[in-house]
Design a protein around this motif. Structure first.
Motif, PDB file in Angstrom:
ATOM      1  N   SER A 410       0.893  -1.328  -0.126  1.00 59.06           N
ATOM      2  CA  SER A 410       0.186  -0.071  -0.119  1.00 59.06           C
ATOM      3  C   SER A 410       0.779   1.318   0.007  1.00 59.06           C
ATOM      4  O   SER A 410       2.046   1.149   0.298  1.00 59.06           O
ATOM      5  N   PHE A 411       0.267   2.324  -0.267  1.00 59.84           N
ATOM      6  CA  PHE A 411       0.870   3.670   0.228  1.00 59.84           C
ATOM      7  C   PHE A 411       0.957   3.804   1.590  1.00 59.84           C
ATOM      8  O   PHE A 411       0.468   3.228   2.273  1.00 59.84           O
ATOM      9  N   LEU A 412       1.958   4.627   1.991  1.00 64.28           N
ATOM     10  CA  LEU A 412       2.058   4.831   3.574  1.00 64.28           C
ATOM     11  C   LEU A 412       2.260   6.406   3.730  1.00 64.28           C
ATOM     12  O   LEU A 412       2.947   7.227   3.020  1.00 64.28           O
ATOM     13  N   LEU A 413       1.238   6.924   4.478  1.00 67.91           N
ATOM     14  CA  LEU A 413       1.192   8.262   4.855  1.00 67.91           C
ATOM     15  C   LEU A 413       1.722   8.386   6.296  1.00 67.91           C
ATOM     16  O   LEU A 413       1.057   7.794   7.308  1.00 67.91           O
ATOM     17  N   LEU A 414       2.876   9.047   6.347  1.00 65.72           N
ATOM     18  CA  LEU A 414       3.570   9.101   7.367  1.00 65.72           C
ATOM     19  C   LEU A 414       3.715  10.543   8.064  1.00 65.72           C
ATOM     20  O   LEU A 414       3.726  11.521   7.528  1.00 65.72           O
ATOM     21  N   VAL A 419       0.467  15.467  14.944  1.00 69.45           N
ATOM     22  CA  VAL A 419      -1.112  15.883  14.518  1.00 69.45           C
ATOM     23  C   VAL A 419      -1.571  15.007  13.950  1.00 69.45           C
ATOM     24  O   VAL A 419      -2.551  13.952  14.072  1.00 69.45           O
ATOM     25  N   GLY A 420      -1.189  14.618  12.687  1.00 68.26           N
ATOM     26  CA  GLY A 420      -1.544  13.605  11.598  1.00 68.26           C
ATOM     27  C   GLY A 420      -2.947  14.086  11.080  1.00 68.26           C
ATOM     28  O   GLY A 420      -3.702  14.690  11.474  1.00 68.26           O
ATOM     29  N   PRO A 421      -3.439  13.301  10.175  1.00 74.92           N
ATOM     30  CA  PRO A 421      -4.719  13.485   9.376  1.00 74.92           C
ATOM     31  C   PRO A 421      -5.936  13.180  10.385  1.00 74.92           C
ATOM     32  O   PRO A 421      -5.742  12.179  11.123  1.00 74.92           O
ATOM     33  N   ALA A 422      -7.028  13.959  10.529  1.00 75.50           N
ATOM     34  CA  ALA A 422      -8.121  13.356  11.031  1.00 75.50           C
ATOM     35  C   ALA A 422      -8.735  12.108  10.376  1.00 75.50           C
ATOM     36  O   ALA A 422      -8.435  12.169   9.013  1.00 75.50           O
ATOM     37  N   THR A 423      -9.099  11.215  10.813  1.00 75.17           N
ATOM     38  CA  THR A 423      -9.666  10.150  10.248  1.00 75.17           C
ATOM     39  C   THR A 423     -10.526  10.032   8.960  1.00 75.17           C
ATOM     40  O   THR A 423     -10.215   9.632   7.877  1.00 75.17           O
ATOM     41  N   GLY A 424     -11.435  11.118   9.005  1.00 79.13           N
ATOM     42  CA  GLY A 424     -12.473  11.410   8.102  1.00 79.13           C
ATOM     43  C   GLY A 424     -11.452  12.044   6.608  1.00 79.13           C
ATOM     44  O   GLY A 424     -11.799  12.106   5.627  1.00 79.13           O
ATOM     45  N   GLU A 425     -10.474  12.701   7.280  1.00 87.75           N
ATOM     46  CA  GLU A 425      -9.660  13.308   5.722  1.00 87.75           C
ATOM     47  C   GLU A 425      -9.119  12.452   4.821  1.00 87.75           C
ATOM     48  O   GLU A 425      -8.698  12.756   3.872  1.00 87.75           O
ATOM     49  N   VAL A 426      -8.679  11.081   5.393  1.00 85.06           N
ATOM     50  CA  VAL A 426      -8.209  10.052   4.555  1.00 85.06           C
ATOM     51  C   VAL A 426      -9.049   8.939   4.127  1.00 85.06           C
ATOM     52  O   VAL A 426      -8.286   7.884   3.565  1.00 85.06           O
ATOM     53  N   ALA A 427     -10.178   8.783   4.850  1.00 86.31           N
ATOM     54  CA  ALA A 427     -10.843   7.547   4.838  1.00 86.31           C
ATOM     55  C   ALA A 427     -11.110   7.074   3.391  1.00 86.31           C
ATOM     56  O   ALA A 427     -11.247   5.959   3.322  1.00 86.31           O
ATOM     57  N   GLY A 428     -11.323   8.047   2.390  1.00 82.91           N
ATOM     58  CA  GLY A 428     -11.617   7.601   1.334  1.00 82.91           C
ATOM     59  C   GLY A 428     -10.508   6.741   0.359  1.00 82.91           C
ATOM     60  O   GLY A 428     -10.781   6.115  -0.618  1.00 82.91           O
ATOM     61  N   TRP A 429      -9.564   6.714   0.960  1.00 79.61           N
ATOM     62  CA  TRP A 429      -8.383   6.214   0.544  1.00 79.61           C
ATOM     63  C   TRP A 429      -7.929   4.990   1.225  1.00 79.61           C
ATOM     64  O   TRP A 429      -6.966   4.207   1.084  1.00 79.61           O
ATOM     65  N   ALA A 430      -8.707   4.393   2.050  1.00 77.09           N
ATOM     66  CA  ALA A 430      -8.269   3.326   3.351  1.00 77.09           C
ATOM     67  C   ALA A 430      -7.949   2.102   2.646  1.00 77.09           C
ATOM     68  O   ALA A 430      -7.175   1.367   3.066  1.00 77.09           O
ATOM     69  N   ASP A 431      -8.560   1.852   1.393  1.00 78.42           N
ATOM     70  CA  ASP A 431      -8.116   0.598   0.951  1.00 78.42           C
ATOM     71  C   ASP A 431      -6.846   0.817   0.234  1.00 78.42           C
ATOM     72  O   ASP A 431      -6.226  -0.401  -0.258  1.00 78.42           O
ATOM     73  N   ARG A 432      -6.145   1.618   0.148  1.00 78.48           N
ATOM     74  CA  ARG A 432      -4.876   1.899  -0.534  1.00 78.48           C
ATOM     75  C   ARG A 432      -3.934   2.548   0.278  1.00 78.48           C
ATOM     76  O   ARG A 432      -2.582   2.511   0.005  1.00 78.48           O
ATOM     77  N   GLY A 448      12.455  19.172   9.746  1.00 75.41           N
ATOM     78  CA  GLY A 448      11.515  19.920   9.369  1.00 75.41           C
ATOM     79  C   GLY A 448       9.972  19.590   8.697  1.00 75.41           C
ATOM     80  O   GLY A 448       9.143  20.229   8.435  1.00 75.41           O
ATOM     81  N   VAL A 449      10.301  18.265   8.355  1.00 73.57           N
ATOM     82  CA  VAL A 449       8.855  17.403   7.621  1.00 73.57           C
ATOM     83  C   VAL A 449       7.971  17.226   8.672  1.00 73.57           C
ATOM     84  O   VAL A 449       8.170  16.518   9.623  1.00 73.57           O
ATOM     85  N   THR A 450       6.686  17.443   8.022  1.00 72.24           N
ATOM     86  CA  THR A 450       5.511  16.994   9.000  1.00 72.24           C
ATOM     87  C   THR A 450       4.918  16.056   8.560  1.00 72.24           C
ATOM     88  O   THR A 450       4.361  15.040   9.275  1.00 72.24           O
ATOM     89  N   GLU A 451       4.440  15.585   7.192  1.00 75.88           N
ATOM     90  CA  GLU A 451       3.858  14.542   6.494  1.00 75.88           C
ATOM     91  C   GLU A 451       4.512  14.164   5.386  1.00 75.88           C
ATOM     92  O   GLU A 451       5.330  14.624   4.452  1.00 75.88           O
ATOM     93  N   VAL A 452       4.767  12.731   5.092  1.00 75.72           N
ATOM     94  CA  VAL A 452       5.251  12.187   4.048  1.00 75.72           C
ATOM     95  C   VAL A 452       4.336  11.033   3.395  1.00 75.72           C
ATOM     96  O   VAL A 452       3.969  10.240   4.146  1.00 75.72           O
ATOM     97  N   LEU A 453       4.125  11.022   1.839  1.00 72.31           N
ATOM     98  CA  LEU A 453       3.473  10.212   1.421  1.00 72.31           C
ATOM     99  C   LEU A 453       4.522   9.413   0.410  1.00 72.31           C
ATOM    100  O   LEU A 453       5.233   9.726  -0.235  1.00 72.31           O
ATOM    101  N   VAL A 454       4.401   8.050   0.876  1.00 73.00           N
ATOM    102  CA  VAL A 454       5.401   7.085   0.362  1.00 73.00           C
ATOM    103  C   VAL A 454       4.623   6.245  -0.617  1.00 73.00           C
ATOM    104  O   VAL A 454       3.584   5.575  -0.228  1.00 73.00           O
ATOM    105  N   ARG A 455       4.998   5.991  -1.672  1.00 76.13           N
ATOM    106  CA  ARG A 455       4.320   5.142  -2.920  1.00 76.13           C
ATOM    107  C   ARG A 455       4.591   3.682  -2.466  1.00 76.13           C
ATOM    108  O   ARG A 455       5.485   3.225  -1.597  1.00 76.13           O
ATOM    109  N   PRO A 456       3.757   2.839  -2.905  1.00 65.79           N
ATOM    110  CA  PRO A 456       3.969   1.395  -2.788  1.00 65.79           C
ATOM    111  C   PRO A 456       5.476   0.857  -2.919  1.00 65.79           C
ATOM    112  O   PRO A 456       5.916  -0.167  -2.698  1.00 65.79           O
ATOM    113  N   ASP A 457       6.175   1.389  -4.059  1.00 69.07           N
ATOM    114  CA  ASP A 457       7.273   0.972  -4.349  1.00 69.07           C
ATOM    115  C   ASP A 457       8.534   1.743  -3.288  1.00 69.07           C
ATOM    116  O   ASP A 457       9.741   1.631  -3.784  1.00 69.07           O
ATOM    117  N   GLY A 458       8.319   2.273  -2.515  1.00 68.34           N
ATOM    118  CA  GLY A 458       8.941   2.830  -1.293  1.00 68.34           C
ATOM    119  C   GLY A 458       9.736   4.348  -1.753  1.00 68.34           C
ATOM    120  O   GLY A 458      10.449   4.544  -1.065  1.00 68.34           O
TER     121      GLY A 458
END
Ligand SMILES: Cc1cc2nc3c(=O)[nH]c(=O)nc-3n(C[C@H](O)[C@H](O)[C@H](O)COP(=O)(O)OP(=O)(O)OC[C@H]3O[C@@H](n4cnc5c(N)ncnc54)[C@H](O)[C@@H]3O)c2cc1C
Length: 494
Positions: A410-414, A419-432, A448-458
């Motif tokens: 899957s993708f990884l949202l780190l 704080v992180g995303p509220a559940t409802g903000e990312v729920a539509g992608w929960a299968d991925r 200084g980075v607060t969030e990272v989206l990592v693809r399935p290939d890393g």
């Protein structure tokens, strides 16, 4: 339809791709010409990024048990080694593992994922229309949404799709021999004669020799034991007592790169897309990484959530890598050839000494090691150095690591901000998308980075330095992970 994707070829590339697709829930079928797995091994190396990629799927341990890590690797056979251990990876070594064993381990993984492998099935043609592909296998026809040619340098799939394969024909060949009997007391003389001699771990020893007097022989000419012994004797002053050959073969420096990695519903990966002299052992590695780049994108196209243009990024990202690998092998082969041709021997030896000196400079060594190990492969041209680069395998707050959270493909949202995303903000992608938290101090690149989206290939798709990047994050998820899945219960799912 017989499958959603047909993978032609059960070599390392086809097997890796089939596993990636199955992991992503795609119905995939592998079609392979050979009746039984290949016994002989061309490749012997898994470089750092390949081991990382296996680690991302929870497979590395099985490979490490069977292989032998070697800390330094070579470029063009220069004496100063590439220092993989100095690279930023838990896998800063080359894993010596015969290709046949790599293929066996990948086959076990693919079988565990339920992928059928049709052996003894020769693909003779491929056609496509707007709805799918038809793959001719002997007298039968298989249909699917997509077909991927992982069928090696003479790819039938590539020809059927009329994809050009420009490059140069072979001008130089080497010989390899796997012998059950050798005189071990002589092996120390191999290196000084420019001969590679390595035990394969199955009781045989691999010799590789490029003999100036035989290097213009065509790779289609069979190698004889007498010829091999004579070449060893000429190069090293001994034939190492080689006897009982298990495999003798000749290989050449034909170098070609497919013009396109995709033609509609037909894609190419591995040797079907790029061939070159096996200098510094990169071909199999490049094939595995093609497969890991393509797998999740093709799965997205099959499942219907791929953002516009996602599948084309496979060519955009991997074609330049194929070009870089073919170019660096040509440089290495030229250096080898010049040294072997009498009239250039002196200046070529001086050139090698100069390059060897340069390899002794840390930053130069780091640059070439980064390329050959593939750890420096970076997609795109963002001003943020981490975007497009591979995500380092940092420890997470949950005691897992980044790579453990990638096991499912899957993708990884780190989140690093706490704080992180509220559940409802990312729920539509929960299968991925899976979620993780880490501290921004866990790696210098994350300062200084607060969030990272990592693809399935890393590889890193997106990052933010904002405390609440709600809109930015949503845009990044839509750009990479596609549109949201409809929720039926109206509540968040992650
Ligand atoms: C001497 C030598 C040493 C090498 N050493 C290294 C090394 O140390 N490290 C490294 O990374 N690389 C090395 N390589 C390169 C490496 O072996 C290849 O890059 C690798 O095998 C490519 O894998 P692949 O799966 O793309 O293709 P292949 O391994 O060629 O697999 C293609 C598969 O497709 C099947 N197939 C072909 N046509 C059809 C058809 N029409 N229908 C059905 N099936 C078909 C074949 O039977 C085969 O199983 C070396 C190569 C040589 C020649």
């Amino acid at each position: 339809m017989d499958a959603e994707v047909i993978v032609v070829g059960a070599g390392p590339t086809g097997l890796m791709l089939a596993g990636e697709l199955a992991l992503a829930g795609v119905r995939v079928r592998v079609v392979e010409r050979r009746d039984s797995p290949q016994r002989h091994s061309r490749a012997l190396t898994l470089h750092p990024r390949s081991v990382e990629v296996l680690d991302q799927r929870g497979l590395a341990d099985a490979f490490l048990v069977e292989g032998k890590p070697v800390p330094g690797w070579h470029f063009a056979g220069l004496p100063t080694r590439l220092d993989f251990a100095a690279l930023d990876s838990r896998h800063g070594y080359t894993l010596f593992l015969a290709q046949a064993r790599t293929e066996r381990l990948l086959t076990e993984w693919v079988r565990d994922l339920g992928v059928p492998i049709s052996r003894g099935s020769v693909v003779t043609g491929v056609s496509q229309d707007h709805g799918g592909v038809t793959v001719a296998v002997g007298d039968t026809e298989l249909t699917a949404k997509y077909v991927v040619g992982c069928d090696g340098g003479r790819s039938v799939v590539r020809r059927a799709a009329r994809i050009e394969f420009p490059g140069t024909d072979e001008t130089l060949t080497g010989m390899l021999g796997d012998f059950a009997v050798v005189d071990a007391s002589t092996l120390s003389r191999a290196e000084s004669g420019g001969v590679l001699a390595v035990p394969l771990g199955d009781g045989t020893t691999r010799f590789v020799v490029v003999d100036p007097q035989r290097m213009r022989e065509s790779s289609s000419t069979p190698v004889t034991l007498h010829e091999f012994r004579t070449s060893l004797l000429r190069s090293c002053g001994t034939d190492f007592g080689v006897a009982e050959p298990r495999w003798l073969s000749r290989f050449g420096n034909a170098t070609r790169l497919a013009m396109r990695y995709r033609a509609g519903r037909v894609l190419l990966a591995g040797d079907a897309a790029h061939i070159h002299f096996p200098a510094a052992g990169q071909g199999l590695n490049a094939g595995l990484q093609d497969a890991v780049n393509l797998g999740w994108k093709l799965a997205a196209a099959v499942h219907g959530w791929a953002p516009d243009g996602l599948l084309d990024t496979y060519h955009d990202e991997r074609h330049p890598v194929g070009a870089a690998v073919t170019a660096n092998t040509e440089v290495q082969t030229l250096l080898l050839e010049l040294t072997l041709v009498g009239q250039y021997e002196r200046p070529a030896t001086a050139l090698r000494a100069l390059l060897d000196d340069l390899l002794g400079i840390d930053v130069v060594n780091r640059r070439i090691a980064g390329a050959v190990s593939a750890l420096d492969t970076r997609y795109g041209t963002s001003a943020e150095p981490l975007i497009g680069a591979r995500m380092p395998d940092i420890a997470l707050s949950s005691h897992a690591s980044v790579y453990e959270l990638l096991h499912g493909g899957s993708f990884l949202l780190l989140t690093m901000s706490g704080v992180g995303p509220a559940t409802g903000e990312v729920a539509g992608w929960a299968d991925r998308v899976v979620l993780g938290t880490a501290s921004s101090g866990s790696h210098p690149a994350l300062a200084g980075v607060t969030e990272v989206l990592v693809r399935p290939d890393g590889h890193v798709a997106w990052l933010s330095r904002d405390d609440r990047p709600v809109v930015e994050r949503t845009n990044a998820l839509m750009a990479w992970a596609g549109r949201q899945t409809e929720r039926t219960d109206g509540r968040g799912q992650i």
